[in-house]
Design a protein around this motif. Structure first.
Motif, short mmCIF file in Angstrom:
data_model
loop_
_atom_site.label_atom_id
_atom_site.label_comp_id
_atom_site.label_asym_id
_atom_site.label_seq_id
_atom_site.Cartn_x
_atom_site.Cartn_y
_atom_site.Cartn_z
N GLY A 1 -91.86 73.99 -124.58
CA GLY A 1 -91.92 73.24 -125.94
C GLY A 1 -93.51 72.75 -126.12
N ALA A 2 -94.12 72.46 -125.16
CA ALA A 2 -95.41 71.82 -125.40
C ALA A 2 -96.30 72.95 -125.88
CB ALA A 2 -96.03 71.47 -123.96
N GLU A 3 -96.07 74.26 -125.61
CA GLU A 3 -96.95 75.35 -126.15
C GLU A 3 -96.59 75.66 -127.75
OE1 GLU A 3 -97.87 78.62 -122.68
OE2 GLU A 3 -95.85 78.37 -123.68
N ARG A 4 -95.40 75.17 -127.94
CA ARG A 4 -94.84 75.37 -129.49
C ARG A 4 -95.35 74.24 -130.18
NH1 ARG A 4 -90.96 78.55 -131.83
NH2 ARG A 4 -90.99 80.63 -130.87
N LEU A 5 -95.70 73.01 -129.61
CA LEU A 5 -95.99 71.97 -130.37
C LEU A 5 -97.48 71.44 -130.30
CD1 LEU A 5 -93.02 69.53 -129.18
CD2 LEU A 5 -93.41 70.49 -131.37
N LEU A 6 -98.30 72.14 -129.29
CA LEU A 6 -99.52 71.70 -129.31
C LEU A 6 -100.33 71.98 -130.37
CD1 LEU A 6 -101.94 70.63 -127.09
CD2 LEU A 6 -102.25 73.27 -126.44
N ASN A 7 -100.48 73.02 -131.12
CA ASN A 7 -101.24 73.26 -132.27
C ASN A 7 -100.90 72.17 -133.58
OD1 ASN A 7 -103.11 74.82 -133.89
ND2 ASN A 7 -101.62 75.47 -135.12
N PHE A 8 -99.66 72.06 -133.69
CA PHE A 8 -99.23 70.96 -134.60
C PHE A 8 -99.76 69.72 -134.17
CE2 PHE A 8 -96.22 67.78 -135.88
CZ PHE A 8 -96.15 67.89 -137.34
N THR A 9 -99.85 69.45 -132.83
CA THR A 9 -100.11 67.84 -132.60
C THR A 9 -101.71 67.93 -132.77
OG1 THR A 9 -98.37 68.05 -130.86
CG2 THR A 9 -100.09 66.50 -130.80
N ARG A 10 -102.43 68.76 -132.40
CA ARG A 10 -104.03 68.79 -132.57
C ARG A 10 -104.27 68.59 -134.19
NH1 ARG A 10 -103.74 68.01 -128.19
NH2 ARG A 10 -104.92 69.10 -126.14
N ARG A 11 -103.49 69.17 -134.86
CA ARG A 11 -103.69 69.16 -136.49
C ARG A 11 -103.57 67.86 -136.85
NH1 ARG A 11 -100.96 73.20 -140.87
NH2 ARG A 11 -102.04 72.47 -142.96
N PHE A 12 -102.49 67.14 -136.49
CA PHE A 12 -102.12 65.97 -136.95
C PHE A 12 -102.31 64.70 -136.47
CE2 PHE A 12 -99.73 69.02 -139.64
CZ PHE A 12 -99.75 68.56 -140.97
N GLU A 13 -103.12 65.01 -135.04
CA GLU A 13 -103.45 63.61 -134.26
C GLU A 13 -103.84 62.60 -134.97
OE1 GLU A 13 -105.46 62.90 -129.99
OE2 GLU A 13 -104.71 64.79 -130.44
N SER A 14 -105.10 62.88 -135.84
CA SER A 14 -105.67 61.81 -136.27
C SER A 14 -104.81 60.95 -137.19
CB SER A 14 -106.89 62.26 -136.92
OG SER A 14 -106.53 63.29 -138.16
N ARG A 15 -103.91 61.63 -138.01
CA ARG A 15 -103.01 61.16 -138.84
C ARG A 15 -101.90 60.13 -138.05
NH1 ARG A 15 -101.99 57.87 -142.68
NH2 ARG A 15 -99.89 58.25 -143.84
N PHE A 16 -101.50 60.74 -136.95
CA PHE A 16 -100.70 59.83 -135.98
C PHE A 16 -101.08 58.45 -135.64
CE2 PHE A 16 -98.94 64.40 -134.18
CZ PHE A 16 -98.10 64.43 -135.51
N ILE A 17 -102.27 58.73 -135.30
CA ILE A 17 -103.40 57.40 -134.82
C ILE A 17 -103.41 56.36 -136.19
CG2 ILE A 17 -105.38 56.59 -133.99
CD1 ILE A 17 -105.33 59.23 -132.18
N GLU A 18 -103.66 56.93 -137.09
CA GLU A 18 -104.15 56.35 -138.47
C GLU A 18 -102.59 55.46 -138.80
OE1 GLU A 18 -104.62 57.78 -142.72
OE2 GLU A 18 -106.47 58.20 -141.75
N MET A 19 -101.53 56.01 -138.54
CA MET A 19 -100.11 55.52 -139.05
C MET A 19 -99.92 54.39 -138.34
SD MET A 19 -97.71 58.67 -140.01
CE MET A 19 -96.55 57.79 -140.84
N THR A 20 -100.48 54.05 -137.23
CA THR A 20 -100.41 52.87 -136.52
C THR A 20 -100.84 51.75 -136.86
OG1 THR A 20 -102.47 52.94 -135.14
CG2 THR A 20 -100.33 54.24 -133.97
#
Length: 892
Positions: free
Chosen positions: A430-449
């Motif tokens: 599951g981590a392999e499937r989610l890694l690319n998506f996480t890297r792409r939107f990680e900055s947005r995740f942090i910004e939403m805090t």
């Protein structure tokens, strides 16, 4: 009554399968008995009369229609047309609501939901089949009965049943008189009926007709605040039951559900919000249930395939061939389901996840997250994840929250999975499937805090914590440090959500070496203390307050309220005092020491806060809080004297330090304050009183004395505090004797008024704590006020500028005397004594004289004090009449 009715009309033989054909039932029991019960149940909807022999007298093979045609069976169309005509006649038999009465009648019709034909009333326990949308809000058994009846009609005429289901969807959307029948098709070939009617144009035509005739429900059922959630639940239950009852046969006939999905797509394109919303919700429920069923079929196929591959299986090659055939059938059904799910996703989700109604967008995202959790091998890919990522920037907070919630559920379900599918024979985690998506939107995740909506920000903080646990963040330390800055908002729910991340950062800081670049020239002990978890919490609090000591009490109190349950260090009193009194913090920054004191003081306020009446659920929590309060008082009794001695001179730490004095409960600290211990504490408090000259610090010290003298439960300690307070008042009055002697001899001679003003300021603040206790100490300086006012007037005669210290002494003494006199009047319930009245008259004359003083500061204060004195004293005399001097002063 319901159970008896079910036993009579539904023999146990009918419960073998959710939906069974007549051929199946004929092989299981007496078809006459079974069909007799069925004929009674469908007597109100069937075109054939109850005594018809078509169900019991004819051959099953002649009556069983073919369910493999793409557009429905040819046989039974006439019967289906009759059914459709009867349904149309039934609808036309009702008088449609028009103009102003339309909405009211449509709403009442939707709420009753108990009529199948005409306006006949239906009994509460009447379980006769009804139209599907009329089962909403009724007995759940009624929906099951009505679905069985619908499937019988579908077996007789597929096209008419599909149109009936489409009609039910329109009625459930808030268009109660919308109707679709075979007669509405302008084609001669019955095979083209569904192609002609299941279109966007037909849907819009029904909407236009409802608007022209003003027959629609407003608000539409899903938007009703009272019944909307129940309506959605019933709508979802309809599709789940329909799929469950058809999963063995009808679901895969290529007629019913493909055309239903097509109609839902047409509804989702409608300009009517109710139709669009209902079609989307129904389609999403259909997609989720089909995905669940596809996963179940895949699990069954895997189990049978494993069973067939085992050597030495009983039955030999013949059984293996049968199992392989079953596996092939299951896989074909799974493929058919996945195709229908894909059609629903393409026709409904892709079109509606950007709908202008936020409820529709949120529904789409919730369904997508659900199917990702159910079927990761199909949906857990960037192709589908990107929709959730894009929705994180939606303008509606509810949609952003829904997207984050679904992402959290998906990552929780599959983030740690070792294998969710195989690619080229290799397992994919599951981590392999989610890694690319996480890297792409990680900055947005942090910004939403830091989202403007608190709920969204809290969900984002929790999601970042989940990513941290799954080791999917590119730089954990950097991400956590950025998120922890949210503490500056000082929002309790955000602080509570931050606790896990703060703990992780503190653990990382404690494990790693201290920063050498920021602590050059400092001792190693200071660096070690800075890595202590409680010191890091204090540092977070200081950063949250923006480096402003005035904001620290509020910030630390909110931290204690929000984080104390999950962060026990905030209430570890021994840990605080060990750090504060040890050598580890000697070389630390002064603001860090103050921050620790503020945190400790906030925790003390939290545990000593007023408790609500105990309830069975709160008894345990209140008992724990009482235990912590006793531990706090005991620890303060042991260490507060040393804390005052070490930090009493620090201006930034003084409010927190004196706050601890105010939180000391003498009753709980009696054991620690025995003998000379309490005297030493009072001595340090008195020393702290003389270490500061600013008005704020003096007021804080006076407040600490007040707290100590107003505590019940320890009379000996309380009397000792009062005696010390009187001595302190006498000491301050003694410091004013040089000023008194100076004004008696040569009031115009040079004198150091500034020192006297400081002593006067301390005395004025102390008098506000216990006015009557300080009144006796003021007798040695009686008459000083008149002499100070005279000294101010003498400055005018000598044309000399007013001395700032002299003006300060004059104003402070006038305020002090007014405070004492007003306190004396406040304790009088009857007529005041002659001495008090005489003192009042003298003070009125003095204030009237000060009104004409050459100093503007003295005159302004005298006016304010005069008004206060008149309001506080003259109202108590109750008609006794003021003296002539008082009347003259009041007139002046």
């Amino acid at each position: 009554a319901v159970a008896r009715f079910a036993l009579v009309h539904f023999p146990p033989i009918a419960a073998v399968r959710p939906f069974m054909s007549r051929r199946d039932l004929a092989g299981l029991g007496d078809s006459n008995v079974i069909e007799e019960g069925r004929s009674r149940r469908r007597s109100s909807v069937s075109a054939a009369p109850p005594d018809s022999k078509s169900d019991s007298g004819q051959s099953d093979s002649d009556n069983e229609p073919s369910l493999t045609s793409a557009r429905g069976p040819k046989k039974g169309r006439a019967s289906g047309a009759a059914n459709g005509a009867e349904a149309s006649a039934s609808k036309s038999g009702r008088t449609p609501a028009r103009a102003s009465g339309a909405t009211k009648e449509g709403t009442s019709r939707r709420k009753s939901g108990a009529q199948l034909d005409g306006d006949a009333e239906v009994d509460e326990f009447d379980l006769k089949p009804r139209r599907l949308e009329q089962c909403f809000g009724e007995n759940p058994l009624l929906l099951s009965i009505s679905i069985d009846s619908f499937l019988e009609r579908y077996s007789a005429d597929g096209a008419a049943a599909v149109l009936e289901l489409a009609t039910s969807l329109m009625n459930a959307s808030g268009l109660p008189d919308a109707s679709l029948t075979i007669a509405d098709a302008d084609v001669d070939d019955e095979e083209e009926v569904l192609e002609a009617l299941i279109t966007n144009n037909t849907c819009e035509r029904l909407v236009d007709e409802a608007q022209e005739r003003m027959i629609f429900v407003e608000p539409y059922p899903l938007a009703d605040k009272k019944t909307g959630k129940r309506h959605l639940k019933d709508l979802t239950a309809l599709w789940r039951q329909l799929i469950d009852k058809t999963q063995h046969e009808v679901l895969f006939d290529g007629v019913l559900f493909p055309w239903v999905i097509e109609w839902m797509c047409a509804m989702s394109q409608s300009r009517h919000r109710g139709v669009r919303h209902t079609g989307t919700e129904a389609g999403m429920a259909l997609m989720v249930r089909m995905t669940e069923l596809a996963v179940e079929l895949a699990t069954q196929a895997t189990a049978k395939q494993r069973q067939a591959s085992k050597p030495g299986k009983k039955g030999g090659a013949g059984m293996a061939a049968i199992l392989k055939e079953e596996v092939q059938k299951l896989q074909e059904n799974e493929t058919a389901l996945e195709e229908m799910v894909t059609a629903a996703f393409t026709g409904l989700f892709v079109e509606r996840y950007r709908d202008r109604a936020e409820e529709v967008r949120a529904s789409c995202l919730s369904a997508l997250g659900r199917v990702m959790q159910l079927h990761p091998s199909m949906f857990l890919a960037d192709t589908y994840l990107k929709y959730l990522g894009w929705s994180l920037s939606d303008m509606a907070a509810a949609v952003r929250a829904a997207s984050l919630s679904q992402l959290s559920a998906v990552y929780t379900a599959h983030g740690a999975a070792e294998e969710i599918c195989r690619v080229d024979g290799k397992p994919v985690s599951g981590a392999e499937r989610l890694l690319n998506f996480t890297r792409r939107f990680e900055s947005r995740f942090i910004e939403m805090t830091r989202d403007v909506d608190v709920k969204v920000a809290v969900e984002a903080i929790k999601f970042i914590d989940l990513l941290h646990d799954l080791d999917l963040l590119a730089d954990k330390a950097q991400a956590v440090s950025e998120v922890v800055r949210v503490m500056r908002n000082n929002e309790p729910s955000q602080l509570k959500a931050l606790v896990p991340l703060v703990n992780k950062q503190m653990e990382a800081g404690a494990a790693g070496p201290p920063s050498s670049g920021k602590r050059k020239g400092k001792k190693g002990a200071a660096g070690g203390a800075a890595s202590q978890p409680i010191v890091q919490l204090a540092s977070y609090a200081w950063d949250t307050a923006g480096g402003e000591a005035e904001k620290m009490p509020e910030v630390c109190l909110k931290m204690a309220l929000a984080m104390s349950d999950k962060q026990p260090l905030l209430l570890d009193w021994t840990g605080y005092t060990d750090l504060l009194l040890g050598e580890a913090l000697d070389d630390a920054a002064e603001h860090l020491q103050g921050a620790l004191l503020y945190l400790m003081s906030a925790g003390a306020v939290f545990v000593n806060s007023i408790k609500e009446p105990a309830t069975p659920r709160k008894k345990r929590a209140l008992a724990d809080q009482d235990e912590r309060a006793l531990a706090l008082s005991a620890e303060l009794g042991r260490s507060l004297t040393e804390l005052l001695e070490k930090y009493g001179a620090q201006r930034e730490a003084l409010p927190a330090l004196l706050g601890l004095v105010g939180q000391l409960r003498l009753r709980g600290a009696q054991a620690a304050l025995k003998g000379p211990a309490f005297g030493s504490l009072l001595e340090q408090l008195e020393a702290c009183f003389f270490k500061h000259n600013d008005a704020t610090s003096i007021a804080l010290c006076a407040g600490a004395w007040s707290e100590l003298m107003q505590q019940p439960g320890a009379p000996t300690l309380e009397e000792q505090a009062r005696a010390r307070f009187r001595k302190l008042s006498s000491k301050l009055v003694a410091a004013l004797k040089p000023l008194d002697a100076h004004t008696k001899k040569k009031p115009t001679a040079p004198f150091a008024f500034d020192e006297a003003a400081i002593a006067m300021s301390r005395l004025a603040r102390l008098v506000t704590v216990q006015p009557q206790a300080a009144a006796a100490a003021l007798k040695p300086i009686d008459g000083l006020g008149e002499r100070l006012v005279a000294a101010v007037e003498a400055r005018k005669e000598q044309r000399a500028p007013a001395d700032g210290g002299l003006v300060a002494c004059t104003t402070l003494l006038l305020q002090l005397e007014t405070t004492v006199l007003c306190a004396a009047f406040s304790e009088v319930y009857d007529e005041p004594s002659e001495a008090v009245l005489e003192k009042r008259d003298d003070l009125l004359l003095l204030l009237g004289r000060a009104l004409h003083a050459p100093s503007a500061a003295v005159a302004r204060l005298a006016a304010a004090l005069l008004a206060w004195l008149l309001q506080s004293t003259c109202s108590i005399e109750k008609g006794s009449g003021a003296s002539e001097e008082a009347e003259e002063a009041e007139g002046g």
